[in-house]
Structures are given as structure tokens and as C-alpha cells.
Write a protein that holds these residues in place. Structure first.
Motif, PDB file in Angstrom:
ATOM      1  N   ALA A   2      -9.584  18.256  -1.590  1.00  0.00           N
ATOM      2  CA  ALA A   2      -8.840  19.452  -1.205  1.00  0.00           C
ATOM      3  C   ALA A   2      -7.516  19.552  -1.957  1.00  0.00           C
ATOM      4  CB  ALA A   2      -8.601  19.447   0.302  1.00  0.00           C
ATOM      5  N   SER A   3      -6.816  18.451  -2.077  1.00  0.00           N
ATOM      6  CA  SER A   3      -5.546  18.458  -2.783  1.00  0.00           C
ATOM      7  C   SER A   3      -5.726  18.827  -4.247  1.00  0.00           C
ATOM      8  CB  SER A   3      -4.875  17.087  -2.666  1.00  0.00           C
ATOM      9  OG  SER A   3      -3.715  17.009  -3.458  1.00  0.00           O
ATOM     10  N   THR A   4      -6.773  18.273  -4.865  1.00  0.00           N
ATOM     11  CA  THR A   4      -7.017  18.543  -6.280  1.00  0.00           C
ATOM     12  C   THR A   4      -7.400  20.000  -6.505  1.00  0.00           C
ATOM     13  OG1 THR A   4      -7.711  16.240  -6.623  1.00  0.00           O
ATOM     14  CG2 THR A   4      -8.415  17.866  -8.273  1.00  0.00           C
ATOM     15  N   GLU A   5      -8.246  20.534  -5.639  1.00  0.00           N
ATOM     16  CA  GLU A   5      -8.693  21.922  -5.808  1.00  0.00           C
ATOM     17  C   GLU A   5      -7.570  22.926  -5.546  1.00  0.00           C
ATOM     18  OE1 GLU A   5     -12.024  22.220  -3.205  1.00  0.00           O
ATOM     19  OE2 GLU A   5     -13.409  21.187  -4.585  1.00  0.00           O
ATOM     20  N   ARG A   6      -6.719  22.622  -4.562  1.00  0.00           N
ATOM     21  CA  ARG A   6      -5.668  23.562  -4.170  1.00  0.00           C
ATOM     22  C   ARG A   6      -4.320  23.271  -4.817  1.00  0.00           C
ATOM     23  NH1 ARG A   6      -7.178  22.878   2.248  1.00  0.00           N
ATOM     24  NH2 ARG A   6      -9.325  23.666   2.111  1.00  0.00           N
ATOM     25  N   LYS A   7      -4.233  22.124  -5.520  1.00  0.00           N
ATOM     26  CA  LYS A   7      -2.983  21.692  -6.161  1.00  0.00           C
ATOM     27  C   LYS A   7      -1.861  21.536  -5.130  1.00  0.00           C
ATOM     28  CE  LYS A   7      -5.015  21.797 -10.115  1.00  0.00           C
ATOM     29  NZ  LYS A   7      -5.473  20.514 -10.721  1.00  0.00           N
ATOM     30  N   THR A   8      -2.200  20.954  -3.990  1.00  0.00           N
ATOM     31  CA  THR A   8      -1.234  20.727  -2.914  1.00  0.00           C
ATOM     32  C   THR A   8      -0.774  19.275  -2.910  1.00  0.00           C
ATOM     33  OG1 THR A   8      -3.098  20.361  -1.404  1.00  0.00           O
ATOM     34  CG2 THR A   8      -2.122  22.566  -1.443  1.00  0.00           C
ATOM     35  N   PRO A   9       0.386  18.981  -2.297  1.00  0.00           N
ATOM     36  CA  PRO A   9       0.884  17.609  -2.261  1.00  0.00           C
ATOM     37  C   PRO A   9      -0.020  16.708  -1.412  1.00  0.00           C
ATOM     38  CG  PRO A   9       2.630  19.175  -1.763  1.00  0.00           C
ATOM     39  CD  PRO A   9       1.341  19.934  -1.717  1.00  0.00           C
ATOM     40  N   LEU A  10      -0.190  15.489  -1.851  1.00  0.00           N
ATOM     41  CA  LEU A  10      -0.935  14.496  -1.074  1.00  0.00           C
ATOM     42  C   LEU A  10      -0.457  13.103  -1.450  1.00  0.00           C
ATOM     43  CD1 LEU A  10      -3.278  13.699   0.858  1.00  0.00           C
ATOM     44  CD2 LEU A  10      -4.732  13.537  -1.192  1.00  0.00           C
ATOM     45  N   LEU A  11      -0.158  12.314  -0.433  1.00  0.00           N
ATOM     46  CA  LEU A  11       0.110  10.888  -0.589  1.00  0.00           C
ATOM     47  C   LEU A  11      -0.930  10.173   0.254  1.00  0.00           C
ATOM     48  CD1 LEU A  11       2.249   9.142  -2.086  1.00  0.00           C
ATOM     49  CD2 LEU A  11       3.398   8.868   0.121  1.00  0.00           C
ATOM     50  N   ILE A  12      -1.589   9.167  -0.324  1.00  0.00           N
ATOM     51  CA  ILE A  12      -2.757   8.583   0.318  1.00  0.00           C
ATOM     52  C   ILE A  12      -2.846   7.098  -0.006  1.00  0.00           C
ATOM     53  CG2 ILE A  12      -4.259   9.131  -1.659  1.00  0.00           C
ATOM     54  CD1 ILE A  12      -6.466   9.863   0.396  1.00  0.00           C
ATOM     55  N   THR A  13      -3.364   6.321   0.904  1.00  0.00           N
ATOM     56  CA  THR A  13      -3.663   4.918   0.638  1.00  0.00           C
ATOM     57  C   THR A  13      -5.066   4.846   0.051  1.00  0.00           C
ATOM     58  OG1 THR A  13      -2.359   4.344   2.601  1.00  0.00           O
ATOM     59  CG2 THR A  13      -3.669   2.594   1.609  1.00  0.00           C
ATOM     60  N   PHE A  14      -5.201   4.212  -1.126  1.00  0.00           N
ATOM     61  CA  PHE A  14      -6.507   4.214  -1.780  1.00  0.00           C
ATOM     62  C   PHE A  14      -6.668   2.957  -2.625  1.00  0.00           C
ATOM     63  CE2 PHE A  14     -10.157   6.262  -3.933  1.00  0.00           C
ATOM     64  CZ  PHE A  14     -10.753   6.818  -2.809  1.00  0.00           C
ATOM     65  N   TRP A  15      -7.811   2.852  -3.318  1.00  0.00           N
ATOM     66  CA  TRP A  15      -8.113   1.630  -4.058  1.00  0.00           C
ATOM     67  C   TRP A  15      -9.000   1.940  -5.256  1.00  0.00           C
ATOM     68  CZ3 TRP A  15     -10.667   3.443   0.107  1.00  0.00           C
ATOM     69  CH2 TRP A  15     -12.063   3.485   0.057  1.00  0.00           C
ATOM     70  N   ALA A  59      -1.176   6.181  -3.378  1.00  0.00           N
ATOM     71  CA  ALA A  59      -1.661   6.945  -4.522  1.00  0.00           C
ATOM     72  C   ALA A  59      -1.494   8.446  -4.310  1.00  0.00           C
ATOM     73  CB  ALA A  59      -3.133   6.608  -4.770  1.00  0.00           C
ATOM     74  N   TYR A  60      -1.752   9.186  -5.394  1.00  0.00           N
ATOM     75  CA  TYR A  60      -1.634  10.639  -5.362  1.00  0.00           C
ATOM     76  C   TYR A  60      -2.449  11.220  -6.515  1.00  0.00           C
ATOM     77  CZ  TYR A  60       1.684   9.575  -9.098  1.00  0.00           C
ATOM     78  OH  TYR A  60       2.261   9.085 -10.251  1.00  0.00           O
ATOM     79  N   PRO A  61      -3.024  12.429  -6.348  1.00  0.00           N
ATOM     80  CA  PRO A  61      -3.659  13.092  -7.492  1.00  0.00           C
ATOM     81  C   PRO A  61      -2.608  13.423  -8.551  1.00  0.00           C
ATOM     82  CG  PRO A  61      -4.343  14.085  -5.409  1.00  0.00           C
ATOM     83  CD  PRO A  61      -3.182  13.180  -5.099  1.00  0.00           C
ATOM     84  N   ALA A  62      -3.013  13.406  -9.809  1.00  0.00           N
ATOM     85  CA  ALA A  62      -2.057  13.505 -10.918  1.00  0.00           C
ATOM     86  C   ALA A  62      -1.166  14.740 -10.845  1.00  0.00           C
ATOM     87  CB  ALA A  62      -2.811  13.483 -12.243  1.00  0.00           C
ATOM     88  N   HIS A  63      -1.677  15.845 -10.338  1.00  0.00           N
ATOM     89  CA  HIS A  63      -0.870  17.076 -10.316  1.00  0.00           C
ATOM     90  C   HIS A  63       0.354  16.959  -9.415  1.00  0.00           C
ATOM     91  CE1 HIS A  63      -3.267  17.785  -6.605  1.00  0.00           C
ATOM     92  NE2 HIS A  63      -2.176  18.393  -6.204  1.00  0.00           N
ATOM     93  N   VAL A  64       0.340  15.987  -8.501  1.00  0.00           N
ATOM     94  CA  VAL A  64       1.453  15.838  -7.553  1.00  0.00           C
ATOM     95  C   VAL A  64       2.731  15.422  -8.277  1.00  0.00           C
ATOM     96  CG1 VAL A  64       2.270  14.566  -5.508  1.00  0.00           C
ATOM     97  CG2 VAL A  64      -0.101  15.380  -5.626  1.00  0.00           C
ATOM     98  N   ALA A  65       2.596  14.761  -9.431  1.00  0.00           N
ATOM     99  CA  ALA A  65       3.782  14.363 -10.191  1.00  0.00           C
ATOM    100  C   ALA A  65       4.598  15.572 -10.627  1.00  0.00           C
ATOM    101  CB  ALA A  65       3.372  13.530 -11.399  1.00  0.00           C
ATOM    102  N   GLU A  66       3.948  16.722 -10.794  1.00  0.00           N
ATOM    103  CA  GLU A  66       4.691  17.935 -11.146  1.00  0.00           C
ATOM    104  C   GLU A  66       5.460  18.487  -9.953  1.00  0.00           C
ATOM    105  OE1 GLU A  66       1.915  20.707 -12.731  1.00  0.00           O
ATOM    106  OE2 GLU A  66       1.122  19.311 -14.235  1.00  0.00           O
ATOM    107  N   LEU A  67       4.975  18.211  -8.759  1.00  0.00           N
ATOM    108  CA  LEU A  67       5.634  18.685  -7.536  1.00  0.00           C
ATOM    109  C   LEU A  67       6.750  17.752  -7.103  1.00  0.00           C
ATOM    110  CD1 LEU A  67       2.378  19.603  -5.553  1.00  0.00           C
ATOM    111  CD2 LEU A  67       3.783  21.118  -6.973  1.00  0.00           C
TER     112      LEU A  67
END
Length: 319
Positions: free
Chosen positions: A193-206, A118-126
Motif C-alpha cells: 500500500a505504501s509503495t502504490e500510494r507513495k505514503t510514509p511507512l516505517l516498518i520492522t522487516f528482514w 525499514a521503509y520503502p525507498a520513496h519515503v526518503a523523499e518525504l
């Protein structure tokens, strides 16, 4: 309860009924006992069901049971229904009790349970091309850290939860190094942190998980997680490896004591037709786990805001 941002977004309708003829009420003087298990989402699901039964005119009791210990009590009629069973975490005892006829299934709760990358939605722009998994091949350098260079960094589950993220990076030959998080809290900290800073993140989540809504988390589209993927290297996009696919799907369903339909016919119909959308459950989980709200108060707010969703289910069984 302090003011909750989650309480303001308790969502639109999420209960869908298969409408039928009104049923008899049955033994309204006898309380219907619903199982309470170990996680907040289950408490939410169960209290909504209980409040619907109360609205129909039944007495309801919530009984602390435990996921693995509840089935004998249900089979014995000491507990009458359980609202959130995960197929990925159900004991053989459940199947045995269904086979002997002491427990009956009530159908799907219809929560869209899922594990994945998974990833926070803003990562799709990156990383243009997401949610397609192939996009990660070219975007990997964006996710790199000092400890993973030149590979991208995947924040995986804590080490004692297994290595599902790492397994998929290997299976799909993606240029990422999996770094286990120290805890569930550490996973949440990464998302925040990724959401607040708009930085890339790839993560295992559920999901269901309150953070999915709080941080607008999206899943990468991976090849469907079929059984062959986990056993046969020839299956999937990588002919030389297993795990080149998504997680195996989970089903969330409901079950009851076999005497429930005869004892409380209308209640049986209500519980059978009761469903809950993950988009509604997750904010309620956050209102409890993050904002410190009481389950009863959070559920009451949802019921008040969504009566047009659940009331027809009750009315169809009782009028």
C-alpha cells in the motif's frame, strides 16, 4: 508457470569462488544428499548448489530434513551437506557435532541476512536525512495515524514474534508508537500500500525476503547492534536505556558431513566456494512464493542466465 516479473530480474553474478587446484571427483556413483529445510530461500540456495554439483558430474538427491532435525542425520552421514544455516536459529546440537568432529563447516554462504527498521525507498523523499536514524526525530509527524497521534506509527512484527521495533523506538527515544501487524501477510500489505500510494511507512522487516526487492525496501542506519547494547544502558546514544542500536547481526553459513571431503573431494570444494548474493536470492523467492513458480524452474532460469558466475566455481574444482 505464469509470467513472472521476478523472473525477468534474476540478477547479475552472485557466486564468488576462491579458486584452487582441481580435486579428485571421488565416488561419483554415490549420490550426494542435500538437506531441504522449511523456507523457500533455503530451497533456492540448496537447488543452486545441487545443480552445480550435477554440472560437475555428480548425482544429487534432495532430502527433506528440517532445520533443527538435520544435524544428527548429517553427523551420521545420512545427509551430506546443508546450505543455509542461520546463526540466529541454530541449535546447540550443531556446535556439539562440530566439536566431536562429525560435522565440518563449509564457510559463509554470504547472504546478507539482516533484521531492522525499514521503509520503502520513496519515503526518503518525504523524510530528508534518511537512512540516518536521527532523521526520524523530526519526521515522526509524517508517519502519524489516528491511533498514534501525535507520535509516528511504526508497524512492528506480529505480537507473538516479540517487540523488537518497539524496543528500538524506546531505546533510541524516537517519537513513534509501535503497532503490531497481525501477520506476515499484513506486513506485506503495508509495504504494498505504501509503495502504490507513495505514503510514509516505517516498518520492522528482514532480509532475505522477496518483498525487499519487490518494494525496494531500505533499512534505517542504526548504531551497530553489539552485545553490550542489549545489556548495558551506558552503551550507545541513550545512556539510560538498552536496545538503542540495530538488531544483532546474523551469519548464514554452510556445513557438511565430516566424510564429504574424502568421499567427494571436488564436490567438497564446490560447496565450500559456493556463495549467493541476497540480491539474487530474493527475486527467486518471489518467483516461487508470489508468482507460483516451481523452485526447479526458477533456479534453472537463474543458472542459465548466470553461467559465467557459477561455472568457474565448478571448473576450478574439476579441471
Amino acid at each position: 508457470m505464469k509470467t513472472s516479473t521476478f523472473a525477468c530480474v534474476l540478477g547479475a553474478a552472485s557466486l564468488v569462488a576462491g579458486m584452487g587446484q582441481a580435486a579428485e571427483m571421488g565416488a561419483v556413483d554415490k549420490p550426494i544428499k542435500l538437506a531441504i529445510n522449511e523456507w523457500t530461500g533455503q530451497h533456492v540456495s540448496t537447488h543452486i548448489a545441487g545443480e552445480m554439483l550435477k554440472a560437475a558430474g555428480y548425482n544429487v538427491e534432495y532430502v527433506t530434513a528440517g532445520m533443527m532435525n538435520q544435524f544428527q542425520a548429517i553427523a551420521d552421514g545420512e545427509i551430506h551437506a546443508t546450505m543455509e544455516i542461520w546463526s540466529s536459529n541454530v541449535s546447540d546440537q550443531y556446535a556439539n557435532k562440530v566439536a566431536e568432529g562429525t560435522i565440518v563447516e563449509l564457510g559463509d554462504l554470504e547472504l546478507n541476512a539482516k533484521e531492522g527498521i525499514a521503509y520503502p525507498a520513496h519515503v526518503a523523499e518525504l523524510c530528508p536525512g534518511l537512512p540516518a536514524w536521527e532523521a526520524l526525530k523530526d519526521c515522526a509527524p509524517l508517519f502519524a495515524s489516528a491511533e498514534t497521534l501525535p507520535a509516528g506509527r511504526l508497524v512492528d512484527y506480529p505480537a507473538d514474534w516479540g517487540t523488537p521495533g518497539a524496543d528500538r523506538m524506546t531505546g533510541l527515544e524516537l517519537p513513534f508508537k509501535a503497532v503490531p501487524a497481525g501477520s506476515e501477510g499484513a506486513l506485506i500489505a503495508e509495504l504494498r500500500a505504501s509503495t502504490e500510494r507513495k505514503t510514509p511507512l516505517l516498518i520492522t522487516f528482514w532480509q532475505p525476503h522477496w518483498a525487499m526487492s519487490a518494494y525496494d525496501v531500505k533499512f534505517v542506519d542504526l548504531p551497530v547492534g553489539e552485545e553490550a547494547c542489549f545489556n548495558d544502558p551506558a552503551w550507545g546514544p541513550n545512556p539510560n536505556a538498552v536496545n538503542d542500536c540495530d538488531f544483532a547481526p546474523s551469519r548464514i553459513f554452510k556445513a557438511a558431513w565430516s566424510g564429504t571431503a574424502e568421499t567427494w573431494p571436488a564436490a567438497f570444494e564446490i560447496l565450500s566456494n559456493y556463495t549467493l548474493a541476497v540480491e539474487d536470492q530474493q527475486p527467486m523467492m518471489g518467483a516461487v512464493d508470489v508468482d507460483g513458480g516451481k523452485v526447479e524452474e526458477v533456479v534453472a532460469a537463474w543458472m542459465a542466465a548466470n553461467e559465467n558466475a557459477w561455472r568457474p566455481v565448478v571448473d576450478a574444482a574439476t579441471k
